[in-house]
Design a protein around this motif. Structure first.
Motif, PDB file in Angstrom:
ATOM      1  N   LEU A 116      77.426  63.863  32.550  1.00 40.71           N
ATOM      2  CA  LEU A 116      77.549  64.991  31.645  1.00 40.71           C
ATOM      3  C   LEU A 116      77.515  66.335  32.373  1.00 40.71           C
ATOM      4  CD1 LEU A 116      75.299  63.800  28.674  1.00 40.71           C
ATOM      5  CD2 LEU A 116      77.802  63.870  28.781  1.00 40.71           C
ATOM      6  N   SER A 117      76.992  66.343  33.578  1.00 37.72           N
ATOM      7  CA  SER A 117      76.932  67.592  34.347  1.00 37.72           C
ATOM      8  C   SER A 117      78.082  67.732  35.334  1.00 37.72           C
ATOM      9  CB  SER A 117      75.600  67.671  35.102  1.00 37.72           C
ATOM     10  OG  SER A 117      75.457  66.586  36.012  1.00 37.72           O
ATOM     11  N   VAL A 118      79.073  66.864  35.242  1.00 38.58           N
ATOM     12  CA  VAL A 118      80.217  66.915  36.161  1.00 38.58           C
ATOM     13  C   VAL A 118      80.960  68.248  36.100  1.00 38.58           C
ATOM     14  CG1 VAL A 118      82.530  65.958  36.555  1.00 38.58           C
ATOM     15  CG2 VAL A 118      80.567  64.437  36.421  1.00 38.58           C
ATOM     16  N   PRO A 119      81.183  68.856  34.922  1.00 39.41           N
ATOM     17  CA  PRO A 119      81.865  70.161  34.924  1.00 39.41           C
ATOM     18  C   PRO A 119      81.147  71.213  35.756  1.00 39.41           C
ATOM     19  CG  PRO A 119      81.858  69.232  32.721  1.00 39.41           C
ATOM     20  CD  PRO A 119      80.990  68.335  33.551  1.00 39.41           C
ATOM     21  N   GLY A 120      79.811  71.252  35.694  1.00 42.33           N
ATOM     22  CA  GLY A 120      79.066  72.197  36.518  1.00 42.33           C
ATOM     23  C   GLY A 120      79.156  71.872  37.988  1.00 42.33           C
TER      24      GLY A 120
ATOM     25  N   GLU B 289      85.592  65.165  29.355  1.00 45.81           N
ATOM     26  CA  GLU B 289      85.577  65.651  27.987  1.00 45.81           C
ATOM     27  C   GLU B 289      86.136  64.605  27.033  1.00 45.81           C
ATOM     28  OE1 GLU B 289      87.774  69.253  28.101  1.00 45.81           O
ATOM     29  OE2 GLU B 289      86.075  70.464  28.809  1.00 45.81           O
ATOM     30  N   VAL B 290      87.178  63.868  27.446  1.00 46.84           N
ATOM     31  CA  VAL B 290      87.730  62.815  26.603  1.00 46.84           C
ATOM     32  C   VAL B 290      86.739  61.673  26.443  1.00 46.84           C
ATOM     33  CG1 VAL B 290      89.555  61.088  26.450  1.00 46.84           C
ATOM     34  CG2 VAL B 290      90.112  63.408  27.149  1.00 46.84           C
ATOM     35  N   ALA B 291      86.059  61.310  27.562  1.00 47.70           N
ATOM     36  CA  ALA B 291      85.118  60.206  27.512  1.00 47.70           C
ATOM     37  C   ALA B 291      83.897  60.520  26.659  1.00 47.70           C
ATOM     38  CB  ALA B 291      84.675  59.833  28.933  1.00 47.70           C
ATOM     39  N   SER B 292      83.529  61.811  26.585  1.00 49.35           N
ATOM     40  CA  SER B 292      82.335  62.185  25.836  1.00 49.35           C
ATOM     41  C   SER B 292      82.588  62.278  24.325  1.00 49.35           C
ATOM     42  CB  SER B 292      81.807  63.538  26.345  1.00 49.35           C
ATOM     43  OG  SER B 292      82.775  64.555  26.162  1.00 49.35           O
TER      44      SER B 292
END
Length: 262
Positions: free
Chosen positions: A183-187, A258-261
């Protein structure tokens, strides 16, 4: 009804002109000089010469090594700091965040000079560990750029996700690897982009600490100093292509997450 004279789309004209003059036109000049010869004819000789010259290839490899190590160390240091600041029960967590961001307000050369004096006091002679000192100064310089996007990403995470993982008997390690980290991959991606690419060209640190300019940024400067616009522009174009590649990969990773979440 007759339309008015003013159209809201006209508000975009200043931004279009700015992008045209300060972004698109300079990029065109860089690409033009990079893939032409001294007479202005289209040529890929500079491109082939870059990848067949051991000096330029060695500079690229050395720059990649410094950038990769700097990015990894910054990520390992910044992630726990950002997590503690974002998820800790602090009344003024943003004030603590400012402690890590505040050094960016100080002039870059002053910060590196101060750190250089500290390293000289500890080691006696910086020539004993030049590569290590370079990495230390790079990490010191770019660490805030890794902490900020990680903090913003972790602060937005819902704590119920971690609580749900714990309720499903996930261990702390499993909860981190399968819930928190994805979940923190974008950061992470934003931080890596902000650290990796500048670290490849930041030759000021090497000049001040290592007494060397063996990095991509200094190679570009050396060509322009000798009025070799073609080779200097070519290396800039290569870095631009690397930036574009990294941007495409990061956008793809963020899109998949984002798609997976959902």
């Amino acid at each position: 009804m007759k339309k008015g004279f003013f159209d809201r789309r006209q508000l975009a004209l200043p931004y279009v002109l700015f992008l045209l003059v300060f972004v698109i036109l300079p990029l065109f000049v860089v690409v033009y000089y990079g893939f032409t010869d001294a007479e202005g004819h289209l040529s890929f000789a500079n491109f082939l010469a870059f990848f067949t010259n051991m000096r330029t290839v060695g500079t690229l490899v050395y720059s990649l090594v410094i950038a990769i190590l700097t990015t990894i160390i910054c990520l390992l240091l910044a992630y726990p700091v950002a997590y503690i600041l974002a998820k800790g029960e602090y009344a003024r967590k943003h004030s603590f965040l400012m402690v890590f961001v505040l050094p960016m307000w100080i002039n870059f050369t002053l910060r590196i000079t101060a750190l250089k004096e500290i390293l000289t006091l500890l080691e006696g002679n910086l020539a004993f560990h030049p590569f290590l000192n370079t990495i230390i100064c790079m990490v010191y310089d770019f660490l805030p750029f890794m902490i900020m996007p990680l903090f913003n990403s972790l602060a937005k995470l819902d704590n119920s996700m971690l609580e749900a993982g714990a309720d499903l008997y996930a261990s702390p390690v499993q909860n981190f690897l399968h819930v928190l980290l994805p979940l923190s991959v974008p950061g992470i991606v934003s931080g890596v982009t902000m650290v990796f690419l500048p670290a490849m060209t930041n030759y000021v640190v090497l000049d001040m600490v290592y007494n060397s300019t063996y990095i991509m940024g200094s190679l570009i400067g050396s060509y322009f100093s000798s009025y070799d616009w073609n080779n200097g522009s070519l290396i800039s174009a290569i870095l631009l292509m690397m930036i574009g590649l990294v941007t495409m990969v990061t956008n793809r990773l963020i899109g998949d997450k984002e798609v997976a979440s959902r």
